[in-house]
Design an enzyme around this catalytic site. Structure first.
Site, mmCIF file in Angstrom:
data_model
loop_
_atom_site.group_PDB
_atom_site.id
_atom_site.type_symbol
_atom_site.label_atom_id
_atom_site.label_comp_id
_atom_site.label_asym_id
_atom_site.label_seq_id
_atom_site.Cartn_x
_atom_site.Cartn_y
_atom_site.Cartn_z
ATOM 1 N N LYS A 69 -0.006 4.224 2.514
ATOM 2 C CA LYS A 69 0.534 4.018 3.692
ATOM 3 C C LYS A 69 2.003 4.366 3.789
ATOM 4 O O LYS A 69 2.281 4.986 4.749
ATOM 5 C CB LYS A 69 0.428 2.481 4.207
ATOM 6 N N ASP A 72 -0.649 -2.680 10.436
ATOM 7 C CA ASP A 72 -1.933 -3.186 10.204
ATOM 8 C C ASP A 72 -2.919 -2.428 10.771
ATOM 9 O O ASP A 72 -2.760 -1.828 12.067
ATOM 10 C CB ASP A 72 -2.231 -4.763 10.444
ATOM 11 N N PHE A 74 -7.143 7.125 0.933
ATOM 12 C CA PHE A 74 -7.390 5.987 0.690
ATOM 13 C C PHE A 74 -8.339 5.171 1.394
ATOM 14 O O PHE A 74 -8.850 5.672 2.593
ATOM 15 C CB PHE A 74 -6.321 5.060 0.552
ATOM 16 N N HIS A 103 -4.115 7.875 13.238
ATOM 17 C CA HIS A 103 -3.951 6.587 13.925
ATOM 18 C C HIS A 103 -2.433 6.071 13.482
ATOM 19 O O HIS A 103 -1.658 5.958 14.315
ATOM 20 C CB HIS A 103 -4.805 5.383 13.852
ATOM 21 N N ASN A 121 0.831 -1.249 -0.114
ATOM 22 C CA ASN A 121 0.032 -0.083 0.041
ATOM 23 C C ASN A 121 0.837 1.195 0.058
ATOM 24 O O ASN A 121 1.496 1.789 1.130
ATOM 25 C CB ASN A 121 -0.893 0.064 1.151
HETATM 26 P P1 IMP Z 1 -4.660 -2.796 6.148
HETATM 27 O O1 IMP Z 1 -4.023 -2.641 7.438
HETATM 28 O O2 IMP Z 1 -4.111 -2.557 5.019
HETATM 29 O O3 IMP Z 1 -4.987 -4.535 6.133
HETATM 30 O O4 IMP Z 1 -6.028 -2.208 5.857
HETATM 31 C C1 IMP Z 1 -7.397 -2.691 6.301
HETATM 32 C C2 IMP Z 1 -8.404 -1.890 5.616
HETATM 33 O O5 IMP Z 1 -8.446 -0.385 6.237
HETATM 34 C C3 IMP Z 1 -8.167 -1.724 4.150
HETATM 35 O O6 IMP Z 1 -9.623 -1.599 3.611
HETATM 36 C C4 IMP Z 1 -7.793 -0.330 4.085
HETATM 37 O O7 IMP Z 1 -8.071 0.501 3.065
HETATM 38 C C5 IMP Z 1 -8.402 0.398 5.398
HETATM 39 N N1 IMP Z 1 -7.278 1.533 6.067
HETATM 40 C C6 IMP Z 1 -5.998 1.210 6.695
HETATM 41 N N2 IMP Z 1 -5.671 2.445 6.961
HETATM 42 C C7 IMP Z 1 -6.697 3.517 6.327
HETATM 43 C C8 IMP Z 1 -6.525 4.642 6.759
HETATM 44 O O8 IMP Z 1 -5.732 5.397 7.116
HETATM 45 N N3 IMP Z 1 -7.536 5.597 6.017
HETATM 46 C C9 IMP Z 1 -8.539 4.769 5.369
HETATM 47 N N4 IMP Z 1 -8.597 3.471 5.367
HETATM 48 C C10 IMP Z 1 -7.668 2.827 5.878
#
Ligand code: IMP
Length: 191
Positions: free
Chosen positions: A18, A71, A147, A175, A15
């Site tokens: 991120k 995560d 995103f 966060h 990502n």
């Molecule tokens: P992961 O940490 O990449 O597994 O993210 C889990 C889900 O949360 C995914 O659908 C990401 O798009 C969403 N997500 C994680 N961090 C953010 C953020 O900062 N803003 C919006 N969505 C997030």
């Protein structure tokens, strides 16, 4: 003597949003963040911390380099914390519109974003850090930046969603930025 070279740290992610967010913060601490294609298995667990720690253990067994894995998930209070660690699945299935509809007739629209960041080095998992951002789910999608859930998340004390904020503004309160700063400060004090 002041240290001139920056410490290289690998972020295990695909990502790039991120990565950009975290790179921006960590460079203030003289940390040079790079992306590596070293992903551990994303298990289904109740907390994003368990997911990140499991993934970090696998990554630590594959590299001696310093790395972080992050995560995150969104926890909606009136849905008992759902989707939490299932956030990616829910995003791909019912989507943001689905979450907004689920909350349509609920008075309590408060939610929290959790970010779990795990640091590893020399083939070992070293320490975990958590960042939380409180807020509410908006009644419709607003903004085009960022995103994931950004268009429906209004952080506490703000009148706009993360998707209506430039990276620097999101990075003051998110966060992920909190977890990244606690990590960087800990690293500075534990060199
Ligand atoms: P992961 O940490 O990449 O597994 O993210 C889990 C889900 O949360 C995914 O659908 C990401 O798009 C969403 N997500 C994680 N961090 C953010 C953020 O900062 N803003 C919006 N969505 C997030």
């Amino acid at each position: 003597m002041q240290e001139l070279t920056s410490k290289k740290i690998s972020l295990a992610t695909k990502n790039m949003d991120k990565y950009e967010e975290m790179r921006n913060i960590l460079e203030d601490y003289n940390l040079d963040l790079r992306v590596v294609d070293l992903k551990g298995t994303e298990i289904q667990a109740f907390s994003v911390l368990s997911v990140a720690e499991h993934s970090a253990k696998e990554i630590a067994s594959k590299t001696d380099d310093a790395f972080i894995v992050e995560d995150s998930g969104i926890y909606v209070n009136s849905l008992y914390g759902f989707p939490g660690p299932y956030s990616a699945f829910v995003y791909k299935t019912i989507g943001l519109g689905g979450i907004v509809r689920l909350l349509k007739n609920r008075e309590d629209k408060t939610a929290e974003f959790h970010s779990a960041l795990v640091y590893g080095d020399k083939g070992k998992v070293v320490k975990s850090f958590i960042g939380i951002c409180e807020g509410t789910i908006s009644t419709d999608l607003q903004g085009e930046l960022g995103f994931g859930y950004d268009p429906i998340f209004i952080p506490k004390g703000k009148k706009k969603t993360f998707a209506e904020m430039e990276l620097n503004e999101k990075n003051q309160i998110s966060h992920r930025s909190k977890a990244a700063r606690i990590f960087a400060e800990w690293l500075e004090n534990n060199k």
